[in-house]
Design an enzyme around this catalytic site. Structure first.
Site, short mmCIF file in Angstrom:
data_model
loop_
_atom_site.label_atom_id
_atom_site.label_comp_id
_atom_site.label_asym_id
_atom_site.label_seq_id
_atom_site.Cartn_x
_atom_site.Cartn_y
_atom_site.Cartn_z
N LYS A 165 36.58 22.34 32.39
CA LYS A 165 36.06 23.42 33.21
C LYS A 165 35.64 22.83 34.57
O LYS A 165 34.63 22.14 34.68
CB LYS A 165 34.87 24.07 32.49
CG LYS A 165 35.30 24.84 31.26
CD LYS A 165 36.18 26.00 31.63
CE LYS A 165 37.12 26.42 30.53
NZ LYS A 165 38.07 27.47 30.96
N ASP A 193 40.95 23.53 34.63
CA ASP A 193 40.88 24.99 34.73
C ASP A 193 39.73 25.37 35.66
O ASP A 193 38.56 25.22 35.30
CB ASP A 193 40.67 25.60 33.34
CG ASP A 193 40.69 27.12 33.36
OD1 ASP A 193 40.90 27.70 34.45
OD2 ASP A 193 40.51 27.73 32.29
N GLU A 218 45.03 24.94 36.47
CA GLU A 218 44.95 26.31 35.93
C GLU A 218 44.08 27.20 36.81
O GLU A 218 42.95 26.84 37.14
CB GLU A 218 44.39 26.28 34.51
CG GLU A 218 44.24 27.69 33.90
CD GLU A 218 43.94 27.68 32.41
OE1 GLU A 218 44.31 26.70 31.73
OE2 GLU A 218 43.34 28.64 31.94
N ASP A 241 45.98 32.46 34.30
CA ASP A 241 45.20 33.04 33.21
C ASP A 241 44.58 34.38 33.63
O ASP A 241 45.12 35.45 33.33
CB ASP A 241 44.13 32.02 32.77
CG ASP A 241 43.32 32.47 31.56
OD1 ASP A 241 43.40 33.66 31.19
OD2 ASP A 241 42.58 31.66 30.98
N LYS A 265 45.38 36.01 26.27
CA LYS A 265 44.17 36.25 25.48
C LYS A 265 44.32 37.62 24.81
O LYS A 265 44.63 38.61 25.47
CB LYS A 265 42.93 36.22 26.37
CG LYS A 265 42.63 34.83 26.94
CD LYS A 265 41.37 34.87 27.79
CE LYS A 265 40.81 33.47 28.02
NZ LYS A 265 41.55 32.70 29.03
MG MG Z 1 41.63 29.65 31.63
#
Ligand code: MG
Length: 367
Positions: A165, A193, A218, A241, A265
């Site tokens: 992250k 990401d 990402e 994403d 997702k």
């Molecule tokens: Mg992501």
């Protein structure tokens, strides 16, 4: 078969690590999940779950799940849960948008379909490939040193794919990527990401500074066009994403050559029906996928496991085992990770049974 009753429970899911932090100072300490049970006139019932990543990750929030199901539920009584495309059409006719509200309902109907057919959901989604499938571990945003330690620790538990992250201070993020990469070896995969957290100039600085690192980039920026501009200036493999939440977005990004991998997702697409449609399209387009959800416990993890296990290995970049991040089991029979991998249940439906003592009293009953 007809839907006769819809019941929902609210459940708090604390984290083993205490909290989960990502770009822009966002964090969640206890996840607010909703479990849904759909009963039918034939006696078969199914379970689903949806758990937004707090209220500021996507346009979804936990209270909205319950308010949405209260609105949508009465339209579904008497509908056939086995006819999933028709059921999704009915949901879309009764409520525009709000895919996350529909996700747990759709998931519970897949559970019913599997039980009625005597088959695991993975079989209905195309059939499981091999013994198991690969997982990634999300590494909460901390200091570069702490993130490198966490990666080393999770690597010792068997994970080989790590999603850092970042999306914070660019200089710190450069350090995060370098320090973690130094702990990895052949066969490991690293993703940075940013969760929309960088502006274009910040993203460009980071990707240039890590140009020699074997890392996937990402969702660097908020807007699709800004991500595309970064993509066109780097040689790193690129993942989208947050900006990909439907079939038109996948087609556009494929046409623009904007991504090498995409994160599907389940609740972002509105359930397993639409996630499967997206998965099958991505395979036709040659785009690999991470298959997961925003968050969740045992039931979301079971749904992910069936979708991931029925995806050919070359197209499955990774999947998520949310039930090993949270401290509270909510269903018997849920898949468990082993050496950074997981297998879906061979039992009919999702293969899980909610633990009623953990769920407590329902928060809503329709029908
Ligand atoms: Mg992501």
């Amino acid at each position: 078969m007809k839907i006769s009753k819809i019941t929902a429970w609210q459940v708090d899911l604390p984290l083993h690590e205490g909290d989960y932090k990502w770009s822009g100072g966002k964090s969640v300490a206890v996840f607010d999940s909703t479990v849904v049970r759909i009963e039918t006139d034939s006696g078969i019932h199914g379970a689903g779950e949806v758990c937004p990543l707090g209220p500021v990750y996507l346009p979804s929030y936990a209270g909205g799940v319950r308010a949405g199901i209260l609105e949508l539920g009465p339209h579904l009584l008497g509908e056939n849960p086995l006819h999933l495309d028709q059921l999704n059409k009915t949901m879309d006719s009764a409520m525009k948008g709000h895919p996350y509200v529909k996700s747990a309902i759709d998931m519970a109907c897949w559970d019913i379909l599997g039980k009625a057919a005597g088959l695991p959901v993975s079989s209905l989604l195309g059939g499981a490939y091999g013994e198991d499938f690969v997982l990634y571990r999300a590494i909460s945003q901390e200091s570069p040193e702490a993130m490198a330690e966490n990666v080393a620790s999770y690597k010792s538990e068997g994970y080989r794919r790590f999603q850092l992250k970042v999306g914070g201070d660019p200089d710190l993020d450069i350090e995060r990527i370098h320090q973690v990469a130094a702990r990895l070896g052949p066969g490991d995969k690293l993703v940075a990401d940013a969760n929309t957290g960088w502006l274009k100039h910040e993203a460009m600085r980071v990707v240039r500074a890590v140009s020699d690192v074997d890392v996937y980039i990402e969702q660097p920026c908020l807007r699709y066009e800004d991500c595309l501009s970064i993509r066109r200036n780097v040689t790193h493999p690129f993942i989208l994403d947050e900006v990909i939440d439907g079939i038109p977005e996948i087609l556009r990004a494929s046409h623009d050559l904007a991504m090498d991998v995409v994160n599907i997702k389940i609740s972002k697409f509105g359930g397993l029906t639409r996630a499967r449609q997206a998965r099958d399209l991505c395979m036709s387009l040659g785009v690999a996928m991470t298959l997961e959800d925003t968050w969740g416990g045992d039931i979301v993890t079971a749904a992910i496991s069936h979708l991931a296990h029925s995806t050919p290995e070359e197209f499955l970049f990774s999947a998520t085992d949310f039930n090993s991040y949270v401290t509270k089991p909510i269903a018997h029979g849920a898949p468990q990770r082993k050496d950074g991998r997981m297998a879906s249940s061979a039992d009919p439906g999702l293969g899980i049974d909610p633990i009623m003592e953990v769920l407590g009293d329902p928060v809503l009953e329709i029908g």
